[in-house]
Each structure stands twice: as C-alpha cells, then as structure tokens.
Write a protein that holds these residues in place. Structure first.
Motif, PDB file in Angstrom:
ATOM      1  N   UNK A 162      40.420  36.380  49.477  1.00  0.00           N
ATOM      2  CA  UNK A 162      40.528  36.280  51.245  1.00  0.00           C
ATOM      3  C   UNK A 162      41.681  37.939  51.246  1.00  0.00           C
ATOM      4  N   UNK A 163      40.646  37.761  52.520  1.00  0.00           N
ATOM      5  CA  UNK A 163      41.469  39.939  52.472  1.00  0.00           C
ATOM      6  C   UNK A 163      43.095  39.335  52.920  1.00  0.00           C
ATOM      7  N   UNK A 164      43.838  40.798  52.922  1.00  0.00           N
ATOM      8  CA  UNK A 164      44.820  40.732  53.129  1.00  0.00           C
ATOM      9  C   UNK A 164      45.452  41.437  54.862  1.00  0.00           C
ATOM     10  N   UNK A 165      46.862  41.760  54.802  1.00  0.00           N
ATOM     11  CA  UNK A 165      46.728  42.308  56.865  1.00  0.00           C
ATOM     12  C   UNK A 165      46.046  44.311  56.473  1.00  0.00           C
ATOM     13  N   UNK A 166      45.608  44.553  55.398  1.00  0.00           N
ATOM     14  CA  UNK A 166      44.865  45.965  54.633  1.00  0.00           C
ATOM     15  C   UNK A 166      43.421  45.697  54.944  1.00  0.00           C
ATOM     16  N   UNK A 167      43.318  44.316  55.128  1.00  0.00           N
ATOM     17  CA  UNK A 167      41.851  44.113  55.108  1.00  0.00           C
ATOM     18  C   UNK A 167      41.217  43.895  53.355  1.00  0.00           C
ATOM     19  N   UNK A 168      41.995  44.449  52.454  1.00  0.00           N
ATOM     20  CA  UNK A 168      41.853  44.265  51.165  1.00  0.00           C
ATOM     21  C   UNK A 168      41.775  43.262  50.317  1.00  0.00           C
ATOM     22  N   UNK A 169      40.858  43.028  49.039  1.00  0.00           N
ATOM     23  CA  UNK A 169      41.311  42.312  48.446  1.00  0.00           C
ATOM     24  C   UNK A 169      40.434  42.389  46.560  1.00  0.00           C
ATOM     25  N   UNK A 170      41.163  41.878  45.686  1.00  0.00           N
ATOM     26  CA  UNK A 170      40.543  42.599  44.433  1.00  0.00           C
ATOM     27  C   UNK A 170      39.921  41.033  43.447  1.00  0.00           C
ATOM     28  N   UNK A 171      39.228  41.302  42.813  1.00  0.00           N
ATOM     29  CA  UNK A 171      38.604  39.904  42.441  1.00  0.00           C
ATOM     30  C   UNK A 171      38.359  40.502  40.642  1.00  0.00           C
ATOM     31  N   UNK A 172      40.206  39.958  40.186  1.00  0.00           N
ATOM     32  CA  UNK A 172      39.805  40.941  38.820  1.00  0.00           C
ATOM     33  C   UNK A 172      38.894  40.180  37.459  1.00  0.00           C
ATOM     34  N   UNK A 173      38.798  40.208  36.531  1.00  0.00           N
ATOM     35  CA  UNK A 173      38.066  40.063  35.336  1.00  0.00           C
ATOM     36  C   UNK A 173      36.340  39.149  35.490  1.00  0.00           C
ATOM     37  N   UNK A 174      35.287  39.934  36.470  1.00  0.00           N
ATOM     38  CA  UNK A 174      34.153  39.588  37.300  1.00  0.00           C
ATOM     39  C   UNK A 174      33.631  40.136  36.503  1.00  0.00           C
ATOM     40  N   UNK A 175      32.760  39.578  35.414  1.00  0.00           N
ATOM     41  CA  UNK A 175      32.244  40.046  34.222  1.00  0.00           C
ATOM     42  C   UNK A 175      30.961  40.863  34.941  1.00  0.00           C
ATOM     43  N   UNK A 176      30.432  42.342  34.636  1.00  0.00           N
ATOM     44  CA  UNK A 176      29.811  43.496  34.971  1.00  0.00           C
ATOM     45  C   UNK A 176      28.399  42.229  34.557  1.00  0.00           C
ATOM     46  N   UNK A 177      27.522  42.638  36.155  1.00  0.00           N
ATOM     47  CA  UNK A 177      26.657  42.064  36.944  1.00  0.00           C
ATOM     48  C   UNK A 177      25.831  42.532  37.932  1.00  0.00           C
ATOM     49  N   UNK A 178      24.698  41.170  37.927  1.00  0.00           N
ATOM     50  CA  UNK A 178      24.318  41.153  39.822  1.00  0.00           C
ATOM     51  C   UNK A 178      24.923  39.800  40.457  1.00  0.00           C
ATOM     52  N   UNK A 179      25.496  40.132  41.595  1.00  0.00           N
ATOM     53  CA  UNK A 179      26.058  38.962  42.560  1.00  0.00           C
ATOM     54  C   UNK A 179      25.577  38.761  43.988  1.00  0.00           C
ATOM     55  N   UNK A 180      25.594  37.964  44.182  1.00  0.00           N
ATOM     56  CA  UNK A 180      25.327  37.924  45.918  1.00  0.00           C
ATOM     57  C   UNK A 180      26.471  37.757  46.574  1.00  0.00           C
ATOM     58  N   UNK A 181      26.823  38.064  47.211  1.00  0.00           N
ATOM     59  CA  UNK A 181      27.794  38.216  48.230  1.00  0.00           C
ATOM     60  C   UNK A 181      28.030  37.382  49.762  1.00  0.00           C
ATOM     61  N   UNK A 182      29.088  36.280  49.629  1.00  0.00           N
ATOM     62  CA  UNK A 182      29.087  35.595  51.170  1.00  0.00           C
ATOM     63  C   UNK A 182      30.520  36.257  51.527  1.00  0.00           C
ATOM     64  N   UNK A 183      29.975  36.406  53.234  1.00  0.00           N
ATOM     65  CA  UNK A 183      32.007  37.350  53.942  1.00  0.00           C
ATOM     66  C   UNK A 183      31.654  35.376  55.178  1.00  0.00           C
ATOM     67  N   UNK A 184      32.822  35.559  55.057  1.00  0.00           N
ATOM     68  CA  UNK A 184      32.976  34.328  56.683  1.00  0.00           C
ATOM     69  C   UNK A 184      35.031  34.662  57.076  1.00  0.00           C
ATOM     70  N   UNK A 185      34.269  35.078  58.208  1.00  0.00           N
ATOM     71  CA  UNK A 185      35.859  35.468  58.919  1.00  0.00           C
ATOM     72  C   UNK A 185      35.928  33.633  59.423  1.00  0.00           C
ATOM     73  N   UNK A 186      37.423  33.714  60.383  1.00  0.00           N
ATOM     74  CA  UNK A 186      37.174  32.051  61.499  1.00  0.00           C
ATOM     75  C   UNK A 186      36.614  33.090  62.860  1.00  0.00           C
ATOM     76  N   UNK A 187      36.837  34.222  62.891  1.00  0.00           N
ATOM     77  CA  UNK A 187      36.169  34.880  64.624  1.00  0.00           C
ATOM     78  C   UNK A 187      34.775  35.136  63.829  1.00  0.00           C
ATOM     79  N   UNK A 188      34.121  34.559  62.959  1.00  0.00           N
ATOM     80  CA  UNK A 188      32.858  35.107  63.072  1.00  0.00           C
ATOM     81  C   UNK A 188      32.395  34.031  64.299  1.00  0.00           C
ATOM     82  N   UNK A 189      30.669  34.799  64.439  1.00  0.00           N
ATOM     83  CA  UNK A 189      29.737  33.636  65.535  1.00  0.00           C
ATOM     84  C   UNK A 189      30.066  32.224  65.331  1.00  0.00           C
TER      85      UNK A 189
END
Length: 223
Positions: A145-172
C-alpha cells in the motif's frame, strides 16, 4: 566436524543464491494529473511461488478512524481489530468477501476475523457513521500500500515477468485495474504507475456523515 562444516557451507550457499536472485520493485503511484496517491494498493502476480508470510494483521481504531485506512492482506489472513480509542466501537461489514460484526467493545476482541475470500471489504462503525476503512484481500504473491508520498517498496521479489494490478478507494466503481506487465531485472526496478480516481470533492459541501459507509459500500458492491 568436517561434515558439519560442509552442511553449514551448503546452507549458506543456498541462502546466498536465494537472495542473490531476489530483486525488488520500488513503485510510485499517481493519479491522471501526476499527483502522488496514498492508500493505493499494488499487487504482483508471476510464475514464481509467493513467499511465505504471516497470515495475521491488525486493523486498529485510533482517533475515531480505522488505522490504517487501507490494509492489504493475502487471502486466508486473520485480522484483529484492536480499539485504541477511549470510546467503544462496533465494527461491521456487509461486503460479499466478508460479512461480519464485532459488537460494541473496547480493547481487543479475543478472536480475530478470518478473511478467506479475495476482494474489497468496506468497514464501518455502527456508532460512528463517518468511520470508514478498507481491507483489500488478494491471491497475488506480492502486494503493498502506498504511503503519503505515493510510494511503496516490494523487497525480495525474484527477477522475472509480473502482471500488475492497481486499486484505490476512489477508483471508479472501486474496481481494481490492470497496471500492465513488467519485467523486473536482477538489479530491481523503479517504475511509476497511474490510476484514475474520482474527484475527492474537497471543494464541495461534505456529504452527511451517515452516507460515508453507505456510499463506499454501494461502490464496492459493483464488483
């Protein structure tokens, strides 16, 4: 003794190999105008098996607010709802992934609540209608979940290809959206992601407090 040394060496080598191949993602989440978004959820799904994590979490209540405002957990997580306020709360949800109610209480209920289905769970308080919180339950391997600066870090993610999903409470309609596919190299990746959100309405009169939970719930019910 020699056998013990060799065994330890093999363990250290295996651990080094594991971390050497782990990369990571540093993400910035912004809206359509490029403004950083806090409380945005980002998840990654890839071919690599997700890491083992503790399937326990807390959703506190402080200053008549849910803390954190948005909590992301993996499916199967048990969440405790401590009340750090000096007044009592009655937490509930009508959301399809998890319907429950914790009767008027102070302190910490003895039993956590199991969130065993993926989806968005909107939280409210029967005593304080302006209290609003969200639990984002995901089957994906990596999430944050992003902080008040809109940033987040996911550590120890193995190198490779990933599908990204985004969500926010104010999304349509409060629906998750695709963030596309990314390739995380061995050295890690820094990337910006954008998600459309509806105006917060700061310049317009506030809605009656009793509508806060109802509006959020009806948006989430469109899933």
């Amino acid at each position: 003794m020699r056998h013990v040394f060799i065994s330890l060496l093999l363990v250290v080598t295996a651990l080094y190999g594991t971390f050497a191949h782990a990369a990571g993602l540093t993400a910035e989440v912004v809206d359509a105008q490029g403004t950083p978004l806090r409380d945005a959820v980002l998840t990654l799904r890839g071919a690599t098996a997700p890491p083992a994590v503790s399937l326990k979490a807390d959703m506190d209540q402080r200053d008549v607010q849910f803390a954190p405002h948005v909590l992301a957990v993996r499916t199967g997580t048990e969440i405790s709802f401590p009340n750090s306020d000096h007044i009592r709360h009655q937490v509930y949800s009508f959301s399809t992934p998890k319907r429950f109610e914790l009767r008027l209480y102070g302190g910490t209920p003895s039993d956590p609540v199991l969130f065993d289905k993926s989806g968005v769970v909107v939280l409210g308080c029967n005593v304080h209608d302006n209290m609003l919180g969200y639990v984002y339950v995901t089957d994906d391997g990596w999430f944050g979940v992003s902080n008040d600066k809109g940033s987040l870090s996911l550590d120890q993610v193995p190198a490779g290809r990933y599908a990204v999903t985004l969500w926010h409470p104010e999304a349509p309609d409060m629906l998750p959206v695709s963030g596309g596919d990314i390739e995380i190299p061995a050295g890690g990746l820094k990337q910006r992601f954008s998600i459309a959100v509806q105006p917060s309405g700061d310049a317009t009169p506030a809605a009656p407090p009793s509508s806060a939970f109802g509006d959020a719930f009806h948006k989430a019910a469109h899933e």
